[in-house]
Design a protein around this motif. Structure first.
Motif, PDB file in Angstrom:
ATOM      1  N   LEU A 142       5.874   2.032   0.753  1.00  0.00           N
ATOM      2  CA  LEU A 142       5.304   2.827   1.714  1.00  0.00           C
ATOM      3  C   LEU A 142       3.996   3.441   1.382  1.00  0.00           C
ATOM      4  N   VAL A 143       4.195   4.051  -0.228  1.00  0.00           N
ATOM      5  CA  VAL A 143       2.982   4.707  -0.459  1.00  0.00           C
ATOM      6  C   VAL A 143       1.760   3.968  -0.847  1.00  0.00           C
ATOM      7  N   ALA A 144       2.184   2.722  -1.241  1.00  0.00           N
ATOM      8  CA  ALA A 144       0.929   1.588  -1.572  1.00  0.00           C
ATOM      9  C   ALA A 144       0.659   1.148  -0.290  1.00  0.00           C
ATOM     10  N   GLY A 145       1.172   1.510   0.724  1.00  0.00           N
ATOM     11  CA  GLY A 145       0.470   0.771   2.199  1.00  0.00           C
ATOM     12  C   GLY A 145       1.160  -0.556   2.311  1.00  0.00           C
ATOM     13  N   LYS A 146       2.111  -1.113   1.481  1.00  0.00           N
ATOM     14  CA  LYS A 146       2.720  -2.295   1.644  1.00  0.00           C
ATOM     15  C   LYS A 146       3.625  -2.576   2.982  1.00  0.00           C
ATOM     16  N   ARG A 147       4.141  -1.384   3.497  1.00  0.00           N
ATOM     17  CA  ARG A 147       4.784  -1.527   4.792  1.00  0.00           C
ATOM     18  C   ARG A 147       4.809  -0.067   5.309  1.00  0.00           C
ATOM     19  N   ILE A 148       5.012  -0.242   6.771  1.00  0.00           N
ATOM     20  CA  ILE A 148       4.857   0.947   7.266  1.00  0.00           C
ATOM     21  C   ILE A 148       6.057   1.652   7.428  1.00  0.00           C
ATOM     22  N   SER A 149       6.965   1.176   7.476  1.00  0.00           N
ATOM     23  CA  SER A 149       8.419   2.021   7.147  1.00  0.00           C
ATOM     24  C   SER A 149       9.644   1.167   6.775  1.00  0.00           C
ATOM     25  N   TYR A 150      10.635   1.717   6.520  1.00  0.00           N
ATOM     26  CA  TYR A 150      11.699   0.733   5.851  1.00  0.00           C
ATOM     27  C   TYR A 150      13.321   1.205   6.309  1.00  0.00           C
ATOM     28  N   GLU A 151      14.165   0.472   6.550  1.00  0.00           N
ATOM     29  CA  GLU A 151      15.350   0.865   6.915  1.00  0.00           C
ATOM     30  C   GLU A 151      16.406   0.270   5.801  1.00  0.00           C
ATOM     31  N   MET A 152      17.436   0.871   5.252  1.00  0.00           N
ATOM     32  CA  MET A 152      18.586   0.335   4.403  1.00  0.00           C
ATOM     33  C   MET A 152      19.598   1.185   4.766  1.00  0.00           C
TER      34      MET A 152
END
Length: 676
Positions: A242-252
């Motif tokens: 997230l911090v690196a901008g590789k994804r907008i959000s995540y779910e786990m």
């Protein structure tokens, strides 16, 4: 393949990956712009900050142009990232509200100008924009596409909108903030703001209740402190992306450890908010308690494992499941052992019919056809009752792969889903070859026993008849001798011979009674009013009872009726009453009490006295033996109770005794009850 109508609108296209769908939409849109002036003019006038083109039939299919991507912080090569997270890029409720403003079916296109929409910038902030919206309708009047032109973002709006528009914008911001605050505080799921180091900045009541900590306690901790060790690395890796901008959000799926040390299963959704310079500001976490579902899943998994273990452990029980058509879907180890097939030879290749003898199935089919009034044949014979929701237990002959056959006890039942619908069938079968062998041995033994009993009965009749003839001759000869005064006078041996002859005749009479009793069947039993029979029996001993000063009581309802041979019932009662009188105690006046009470299918008749009693500890096992006596000095032959028991049992009854020395004896006779 894309298909267009006469207006250049798309009718259908196949499903591809996000990028491929976007390319298809772009191609479709380019074709419409080239052929439709309304769409072309819209692009020229309403898309200063870019535009996006949406498939309303599948809201995840979208084509955003490069200018729009740049406006929200992405370059033109990041289509895939934006499309994959499109549902997180805008406020869905705002979009739905705009769609509802259109009136379907009037024209192919409808326009709404100056519509506010929020977009999530790459830095995490939500930006308010001014948009023109063009909706495309198909020939049926249904909205199928949406073209949104972004005219200006919030910073530009502040300087370009008039006072009324500016106030509306400020109201939108205030409402948005208040809405978020209310949602955060009162959400049914856990929500939290977390700083980049993992410290809790703000938590709502639902999260505190879920984890068992107060708000103040949580704010002193980091999420790392209460994350299950096995889930921490995965969580941190997602945060770094997230911090690196590789994804907008995540779910786990994530486990927390609550204050009591108990695991709490959750579904964690996280997005990142950045400051104006694009630096991480805080994470927004939404946490849904999934513990009950996980426990239920674990229980289900455990049950399935146990069931699978049972199925595999049942090496001598055949367990076969099928689909609705009777095709085999599972075949356990026991089925393999009994039938000689491997599971892979049969699953989804054969039905249950492969194991059954055709002749048996045809015969059973004829029986079922008569029962149900319609033709039932083939596999339906086996599944007829299970298809009605009823299990059926039946003996069949199974055929092994090697052609050998063996008998089985089979239970077939339906397998239903949660809605009560039949999803298939289950057949559980056990090999009963050994049982059948024992049954055949028992039948053979019974036939031999029946034949032997018949021979013994004939022998008894012959012996009884022949001995009776001989004793009659002996009696007659003794009569002749006794008539001769010279021979009879003073002849002591003659008297002894007469007594021996009488005893022999009495013994033959007793044997004859036993033979006759063994021929009694239920057809010989008739209804007998018990109270009448009791009083008739007491009349026979009334004089004797009166002579010794004894008393008699009877407690029996007038309507009690037993199934009996009248002569036997009289004999039983008279014999037991006579014994009570004969074996009375000289220390007290005799008292006899007869009671009759129903007990299930029988009536219990108890004859109680206060006589000498019997020592059952030493004599109980011989109580009903032939020629057994229990009191010294009494005129007893030991035949009465033997005959009584045989008479009771000949009428499908039973007799028991309770006795104490110098207290008394109670005989309990159980005879079948007649219910009219």
């Amino acid at each position: 393949m894309i298909h267009y109508n006469t207006l250049g609108e798309v009718i259908a296209y196949r499903r591809y990956s996000n990028v491929m769908v976007m390319e298809l939409l772009k191609s479709e849109f380019d074709n419409i712009v080239k052929t439709n002036d309304i769409v072309y003019d819209f692009i020229q006038e309403s898309t200063l900050e870019g535009f996006w083109y949406l498939d309303l039939e599948n809201r995840l299919n979208v084509y955003p142009n490069a200018r729009f991507l740049k406006s929200i912080g992405y370059d033109s090569q990041e289509y895939d990232l934006v499309v994959a997270h499109w549902k997180d890029m805008l406020c869905v409720d705002e979009l739905e509200a705009i769609v509802l403003l259109f009136k379907p079916g009037q024209t192919p296109f409808q326009l709404l100008a100056n519509q506010p929409l929020h977009y999530r910038h790459r830095n995490g902030f939500s930006s308010l924009t001014n948009n023109d919206v063009l909706v495309f309708f198909n020939e049926e009047g249904d909205a199928v596409r949406l073209l949104v032109g972004v005219k200006a973002f919030a910073d530009e709006l502040i300087y370009t909108m008039d006072i009324t528009a500016r106030r509306r914008f400020e109201d939108e911001l205030r409402i948005s903030e208040e809405s978020f605050r209310g949602t955060f505080e009162h959400a049914a799921i856990g929500m939290a703001l977390v700083n980049p180091d993992g410290k809790w900045l703000k938590v709502n009541k639902s999260l505190s209740a879920m984890l068992g900590y107060s708000e103040q306690e949580l704010l002193k901790l980091s999420f790392q402190d209460i994350t299950h060790p096995e889930d921490l690395e995965t969580d941190l890796n997602f945060l770094n992306e997230l911090v690196a901008g590789k994804r907008i959000s995540y779910e786990m799926e994530k486990r927390y450890i609550n204050k009591q040390g108990v695991i709490v299963w959750t579904i964690l959704s996280v997005s990142l908010v950045r400051d104006q310079e694009g630096n991480p500001l805080h994470f927004v976490s939404q946490i849904t308690n999934n513990t009950e579902r996980k426990i239920a899943e674990q229980r289900l998994e455990d049950s399935l494992v146990k069931l699978e273990g049972i199925l595999e452990a049942s090496t001598q029980v055949s367990i076969i499941s099928t689909d609705n058509e009777g095709m085999i879907t599972s075949f356990n180890k026991g089925a393999e052992n009994l039938l000689g097939y491997k599971a892979e030879e049969l699953i989804m290749k054969q039905s249950l019919s492969i194991f059954h003898v055709e002749q048996e199935v045809v015969q059973r089919g004829q029986e079922l056809s008569e029962i149900f009034g319609k033709d039932i044949a083939g596999l339906n014979v086996i599944l007829a009752y299970p298809k009605l929701g009823q299990s059926e237990t039946r003996e069949w002959t199974y055929l092994r792969k090697d052609g050998l056959s063996f008998p089985v006890q089979s239970v077939v039942t339906a397998i239903t889903n949660g809605k009560g619908e039949i999803d298939g069938f289950l057949e559980i079968s056990t090999d009963i070859s050994k049982i059948k062998e024992v049954e055949n041995e028992i039948k053979a033994l019974l036939n031999v026993t029946k034949d032997q009993n018949h021979r013994l009965l004939n022998f008894a009749h012959i012996v009884s008849h022949n001995l009776r003839s001989h004793t009659s001759n002996i009696d007659k000869l003794l009569d002749f001798i006794e008539e001769d005064d010279e021979l009879a006078s003073g002849n002591e041996l003659l008297g002894m011979l007469r007594r021996a002859a009488n005893n022999l005749k009495e013994t033959i009479d007793h044997l004859n009674e036993v033979v006759i009793m063994n021929n009694v069947t239920e057809e010989n039993l008739v209804p007998c009013n018990l109270k009448h029979v009791i009083f008739r029996a007491t009349e026979n001993v009334q004089a004797l009872l009166k002579s010794i000063g004894g008393k008699f009581e009877c407690h029996a309802d007038d309507d009690l009726t037993v199934a009996a041979v009248p002569a036997y019932l009289d004999s039983i009662l008279i014999n037991l009453l006579s014994n009570a009188i004969k074996y009375r105690s000289e220390k007290r006046a005799l008292q006899i009490v007869i009671r009759a009470v129903p007990q299930g299918d029988f009536i219990k008749i108890s004859i109680q006295d206060n006589g000498l009693g019997i020592d059952l500890a030493t004599k109980g096992s011989r109580m009903f033996g032939m020629y057994e006596t229990f009191h010294e000095g009494k005129d007893s032959r030991g035949i009465g109770l033997f005959i009584t028991r045989n008479q009771v049992e000949a009428m499908a009854g039973s007799i028991e005794v309770v006795s104490r020395v110098e207290v008394g004896t109670t005989f309990e006779v159980y005879l079948k009850r007649c219910v009219e």
